[in-house]
Scaffold this motif. Structure first.
Motif, PDB file in Angstrom:
ATOM      1  N   TYR A   1       0.920  -1.172   0.009  1.00 64.44           N
ATOM      2  CA  TYR A   1       0.093   0.011  -0.037  1.00 64.44           C
ATOM      3  C   TYR A   1       0.763   1.277  -0.197  1.00 64.44           C
ATOM      4  CZ  TYR A   1      -3.651  -3.128   1.874  1.00 64.44           C
ATOM      5  OH  TYR A   1      -4.444  -4.116   1.854  1.00 64.44           O
ATOM      6  N   CYS A   2       0.559   2.162  -0.869  1.00 69.29           N
ATOM      7  CA  CYS A   2       1.253   3.484  -0.794  1.00 69.29           C
ATOM      8  C   CYS A   2       0.298   4.326   0.450  1.00 69.29           C
ATOM      9  CB  CYS A   2       1.381   4.205  -1.774  1.00 69.29           C
ATOM     10  SG  CYS A   2      -0.215   4.607  -2.838  1.00 69.29           S
ATOM     11  N   ALA A   3       1.095   5.266   0.970  1.00 64.43           N
ATOM     12  CA  ALA A   3       0.275   6.001   2.002  1.00 64.43           C
ATOM     13  C   ALA A   3       0.894   7.250   2.122  1.00 64.43           C
ATOM     14  CB  ALA A   3       0.522   5.221   3.483  1.00 64.43           C
ATOM     15  N   ALA A   4       0.124   8.243   2.849  1.00 68.29           N
ATOM     16  CA  ALA A   4       0.656   9.731   2.466  1.00 68.29           C
ATOM     17  C   ALA A   4       0.213  10.300   4.199  1.00 68.29           C
ATOM     18  CB  ALA A   4       0.037  10.628   1.648  1.00 68.29           C
ATOM     19  N   ASP A   5       0.868  11.063   4.617  1.00 70.80           N
ATOM     20  CA  ASP A   5       0.802  11.961   5.854  1.00 70.80           C
ATOM     21  C   ASP A   5       1.166  13.193   5.660  1.00 70.80           C
ATOM     22  OD1 ASP A   5       3.130  11.309   8.559  1.00 70.80           O
ATOM     23  OD2 ASP A   5       3.416  10.974   6.478  1.00 70.80           O
ATOM     24  N   GLN A   6       0.496  14.401   6.253  1.00 76.95           N
ATOM     25  CA  GLN A   6       0.788  15.764   5.985  1.00 76.95           C
ATOM     26  C   GLN A   6       2.196  16.116   6.838  1.00 76.95           C
ATOM     27  OE1 GLN A   6      -2.613  18.320   6.350  1.00 76.95           O
ATOM     28  NE2 GLN A   6      -1.512  20.081   5.693  1.00 76.95           N
TER      29      GLN A   6
END
Length: 126
Positions: free
Chosen positions: A95-100
């Motif tokens: 899974y790709c993921a992002a956080d600010q």
């Protein structure tokens, strides 16, 4: 959100390579740290690799052992995971993921991510 694009995962023999790509859309790409996590059957989702909003810093799980490289392409809002010397134990949904990016700290905890891609199956045969 992270939308899957590019070359997906798939089936590969042990020792082979795969390159995963993910497109980040709907938000300003440069405001987010990006990362890859994986989840094998019966196991919890785990951290694989992270990269800061600027691309200037990366972090890898210990099991990567120099085999994987995470990178980001700002022109296309993409994040890549180049995986070499794959092992059967690398079999999982990735899974790709992002956080600010409030700071330059790279979290390795899945529950701290703001957005997730749909996931792609990677199977490594022995």
């Amino acid at each position: 959100r992270c939308a899957a694009a590019g070359v997906w995962g798939g089936l590969v023999q042990a020792g082979g390579s795969l390159r995963l790509s993910c497109v980040f859309s709907g938000r300003t790409f440069s405001n987010y740290h990006m990362g890859w996590f994986r989840q094998a059957p019966g196991k919890e989702r785990e951290f694989v690799a992270r990269i800061t909003w600027s691309g200037g810093s990366t972090s890898y799980a210990e099991f990567v052992g120099g085999r994987f490289t995470i990178s980001r392409g700002s022109a296309k809002n993409t994040v890549h995971l180049q995986m070499n010397s794959l092992k059967p134990e690398d079999t999982a949904v990735y899974y790709c993921a992002a956080d600010q990016a409030y700071s330059d700290f790279l979290s390795s905890y899945p529950h701290t991510m703001d957005y997730w891609g749909k996931g792609t199956q990677v199977t490594v045969s022995s």
